[in-house]
Scaffold this motif. Structure first.
Motif, mmCIF file in Angstrom:
data_model
loop_
_atom_site.group_PDB
_atom_site.id
_atom_site.type_symbol
_atom_site.label_atom_id
_atom_site.label_comp_id
_atom_site.label_asym_id
_atom_site.label_seq_id
_atom_site.Cartn_x
_atom_site.Cartn_y
_atom_site.Cartn_z
ATOM 1 N N MET A 1 0.813 -1.204 0.000
ATOM 2 C CA MET A 1 0.000 0.000 0.000
ATOM 3 C C MET A 1 0.856 1.267 0.000
ATOM 4 O O MET A 1 0.594 2.186 -0.740
ATOM 5 C CB MET A 1 -0.935 -0.047 1.217
ATOM 6 C CG MET A 1 -1.814 1.155 1.334
ATOM 7 S SD MET A 1 -2.991 1.177 -0.019
ATOM 8 C CE MET A 1 -4.090 2.411 0.513
ATOM 9 N N LEU A 2 1.886 1.278 0.882
ATOM 10 C CA LEU A 2 2.775 2.433 0.957
ATOM 11 C C LEU A 2 3.442 2.693 -0.396
ATOM 12 O O LEU A 2 3.618 3.839 -0.797
ATOM 13 C CB LEU A 2 3.823 2.226 2.046
ATOM 14 C CG LEU A 2 4.822 3.356 2.236
ATOM 15 C CD1 LEU A 2 4.109 4.640 2.642
ATOM 16 C CD2 LEU A 2 5.847 2.976 3.283
ATOM 17 N N TYR A 3 3.789 1.632 -1.080
ATOM 18 C CA TYR A 3 4.408 1.757 -2.400
ATOM 19 C C TYR A 3 3.504 2.542 -3.346
ATOM 20 O O TYR A 3 3.952 3.437 -4.055
ATOM 21 C CB TYR A 3 4.706 0.368 -2.969
ATOM 22 C CG TYR A 3 5.123 0.400 -4.423
ATOM 23 C CD1 TYR A 3 6.431 0.725 -4.785
ATOM 24 C CD2 TYR A 3 4.205 0.126 -5.428
ATOM 25 C CE1 TYR A 3 6.813 0.771 -6.104
ATOM 26 C CE2 TYR A 3 4.584 0.166 -6.759
ATOM 27 C CZ TYR A 3 5.883 0.494 -7.093
ATOM 28 O OH TYR A 3 6.260 0.542 -8.408
ATOM 29 N N ASN A 10 4.539 10.869 -6.062
ATOM 30 C CA ASN A 10 5.613 11.191 -7.006
ATOM 31 C C ASN A 10 5.080 11.563 -8.385
ATOM 32 O O ASN A 10 5.588 12.485 -9.022
ATOM 33 C CB ASN A 10 6.590 10.023 -7.119
ATOM 34 C CG ASN A 10 7.500 9.926 -5.918
ATOM 35 O OD1 ASN A 10 7.697 10.895 -5.195
ATOM 36 N ND2 ASN A 10 8.035 8.755 -5.686
ATOM 37 N N ILE A 11 4.060 10.879 -8.845
ATOM 38 C CA ILE A 11 3.467 11.202 -10.148
ATOM 39 C C ILE A 11 2.845 12.597 -10.117
ATOM 40 O O ILE A 11 3.010 13.392 -11.051
ATOM 41 C CB ILE A 11 2.447 10.129 -10.564
ATOM 42 C CG1 ILE A 11 3.183 8.835 -10.939
ATOM 43 C CG2 ILE A 11 1.588 10.607 -11.729
ATOM 44 C CD1 ILE A 11 2.271 7.625 -11.117
ATOM 45 N N SER A 12 2.159 12.938 -9.039
ATOM 46 C CA SER A 12 1.542 14.263 -8.908
ATOM 47 C C SER A 12 2.598 15.362 -8.905
ATOM 48 O O SER A 12 2.460 16.385 -9.581
ATOM 49 C CB SER A 12 0.715 14.344 -7.623
ATOM 50 O OG SER A 12 -0.310 13.396 -7.644
ATOM 51 N N LEU A 13 3.654 15.146 -8.131
ATOM 52 C CA LEU A 13 4.740 16.130 -8.082
ATOM 53 C C LEU A 13 5.408 16.270 -9.446
ATOM 54 O O LEU A 13 5.727 17.374 -9.890
ATOM 55 C CB LEU A 13 5.769 15.729 -7.027
ATOM 56 C CG LEU A 13 5.305 15.814 -5.585
ATOM 57 C CD1 LEU A 13 6.352 15.202 -4.659
ATOM 58 C CD2 LEU A 13 5.008 17.238 -5.181
ATOM 59 N N GLU A 133 18.060 -2.886 1.720
ATOM 60 C CA GLU A 133 16.778 -2.808 2.404
ATOM 61 C C GLU A 133 15.748 -2.062 1.564
ATOM 62 O O GLU A 133 14.571 -2.385 1.585
ATOM 63 C CB GLU A 133 16.954 -2.116 3.757
ATOM 64 C CG GLU A 133 15.691 -2.143 4.592
ATOM 65 C CD GLU A 133 15.947 -1.644 5.994
ATOM 66 O OE1 GLU A 133 15.295 -0.673 6.389
ATOM 67 O OE2 GLU A 133 16.804 -2.221 6.693
ATOM 68 N N ASP A 134 16.195 -1.054 0.816
ATOM 69 C CA ASP A 134 15.267 -0.275 0.000
ATOM 70 C C ASP A 134 15.920 0.068 -1.338
ATOM 71 O O ASP A 134 16.570 1.100 -1.474
ATOM 72 C CB ASP A 134 14.833 0.994 0.731
ATOM 73 C CG ASP A 134 13.625 1.649 0.091
ATOM 74 O OD1 ASP A 134 13.330 1.363 -1.089
ATOM 75 O OD2 ASP A 134 12.967 2.456 0.767
ATOM 76 N N ALA A 135 15.750 -0.807 -2.307
ATOM 77 C CA ALA A 135 16.352 -0.617 -3.628
ATOM 78 C C ALA A 135 15.805 0.625 -4.322
ATOM 79 O O ALA A 135 16.503 1.270 -5.102
ATOM 80 C CB ALA A 135 16.132 -1.844 -4.496
ATOM 81 N N TYR A 136 14.555 0.992 -4.038
ATOM 82 C CA TYR A 136 13.942 2.200 -4.618
ATOM 83 C C TYR A 136 14.740 3.442 -4.220
ATOM 84 O O TYR A 136 15.049 4.288 -5.053
ATOM 85 C CB TYR A 136 12.488 2.310 -4.138
ATOM 86 C CG TYR A 136 11.793 3.579 -4.560
ATOM 87 C CD1 TYR A 136 11.200 3.680 -5.818
ATOM 88 C CD2 TYR A 136 11.728 4.673 -3.709
ATOM 89 C CE1 TYR A 136 10.558 4.844 -6.211
ATOM 90 C CE2 TYR A 136 11.093 5.838 -4.096
ATOM 91 C CZ TYR A 136 10.507 5.924 -5.342
ATOM 92 O OH TYR A 136 9.888 7.081 -5.715
ATOM 93 N N VAL A 137 15.082 3.535 -2.930
ATOM 94 C CA VAL A 137 15.853 4.682 -2.437
ATOM 95 C C VAL A 137 17.239 4.684 -3.077
ATOM 96 O O VAL A 137 17.725 5.729 -3.522
ATOM 97 C CB VAL A 137 15.942 4.663 -0.893
ATOM 98 C CG1 VAL A 137 16.905 5.724 -0.385
ATOM 99 C CG2 VAL A 137 14.563 4.864 -0.288
ATOM 100 N N ALA A 138 17.883 3.541 -3.136
ATOM 101 C CA ALA A 138 19.225 3.447 -3.729
ATOM 102 C C ALA A 138 19.190 3.836 -5.208
ATOM 103 O O ALA A 138 20.061 4.563 -5.689
ATOM 104 C CB ALA A 138 19.786 2.042 -3.564
ATOM 105 N N ALA A 139 18.182 3.366 -5.927
ATOM 106 C CA ALA A 139 18.073 3.695 -7.354
ATOM 107 C C ALA A 139 17.834 5.185 -7.558
ATOM 108 O O ALA A 139 18.383 5.787 -8.482
ATOM 109 C CB ALA A 139 16.945 2.884 -7.997
ATOM 110 N N ASN A 140 17.034 5.792 -6.697
ATOM 111 C CA ASN A 140 16.796 7.229 -6.822
ATOM 112 C C ASN A 140 18.064 8.025 -6.526
ATOM 113 O O ASN A 140 18.356 9.014 -7.189
ATOM 114 C CB ASN A 140 15.661 7.686 -5.907
ATOM 115 C CG ASN A 140 15.366 9.156 -6.131
ATOM 116 O OD1 ASN A 140 15.075 9.583 -7.244
ATOM 117 N ND2 ASN A 140 15.491 9.935 -5.086
ATOM 118 N N GLN A 141 18.832 7.609 -5.511
ATOM 119 C CA GLN A 141 20.089 8.299 -5.218
ATOM 120 C C GLN A 141 21.065 8.148 -6.382
ATOM 121 O O GLN A 141 21.751 9.095 -6.748
ATOM 122 C CB GLN A 141 20.725 7.777 -3.938
ATOM 123 C CG GLN A 141 22.017 8.481 -3.589
ATOM 124 C CD GLN A 141 21.846 9.970 -3.399
ATOM 125 O OE1 GLN A 141 21.048 10.409 -2.592
ATOM 126 N NE2 GLN A 141 22.577 10.778 -4.147
#
Length: 190
Positions: A1-3, A10-13, A133-141
């Motif tokens: 759900m959080l995803y 993010n889409i809105s921004l 732990e959070d590939a999304y955060v790593a990919a964004n960085q």
């Protein structure tokens, strides 16, 4: 759900920023600063801001600081609240971005903008894809590093750790500047 909530935000921004990105012209004498995601007036962005304010060649520049606390004021600069319309406007308008932290997925650098990433420390902990732990955060960085035109690194060790942790081999096309962090220059001034 959080995803899905994160994805929707993010889409809105991204949509809001994309509109401003296309209609707002870049001002070659506007600099946007962000330190720790707008949580403080500190670190390398502050040191660079203070140095620019002292130099005559930057006297006609406009300075904008991203803040989380809308009541925060910085002498000689305009402050804009993170996530506000003014924030997106100056993100699109500023020729120079000077940040010490990651960018956000909605941030897109125009071809005539210059992004100086000063980072904020020496990696003595696990970072990036080494810490899965959070590939999304790593990919964004990783994406944020790749958006950068210039990375300011205090030493080769830091660059090597960042390069490896965020898998930047043969991808990063910008310039890496070694020579210490601007925030530490005060210790070497006579």
């Amino acid at each position: 759900m959080l995803y899905y909530v994160r994805k929707l935000v993010n889409i809105s921004l991204l949509l809001m920023y994309r509109i401003l990105y296309r209609i707002v012209q870049t001002d070659k004498k506007t600099v946007l600063f962000m330190s720790f995601h707008g949580r403080s007036f500190s670190d390398n962005p502050r040191a660079l801001y203070q140095e620019m304010k002292q130099q005559d060649r930057f006297s006609d520049f406009s300075y904008v600081w991203v803040v989380r606390d809308a009541s925060m004021r910085i002498e000689g600069a305009k402050t804009v609240k993170f996530g506000s319309l003014a924030f997106f406007y100056y993100l699109a308008k500023s020729r120079y971005w000077i940040f010490n932290c990651k960018t956000y997925p909605f941030m897109i650098r125009k071809k005539d903008q210059v992004y100086l990433q000063t980072w904020h420390g020496t990696p003595l902990k696990t970072l990036g894809f080494d810490f899965m732990e959070d590939a999304y955060v790593a990919a964004n960085q990783k994406r944020g590093f790749l958006l950068s035109d210039v990375l300011v690194m205090p030493n080769a060790y830091t660059w090597e750790k960042i390069r490896a942790a965020y898998q930047l081999d043969q991808l990063f096309q910008g310039q890496v500047l070694f020579g210490g962090y601007p925030r530490n220059a005060v210790f070497f001034q006579a």
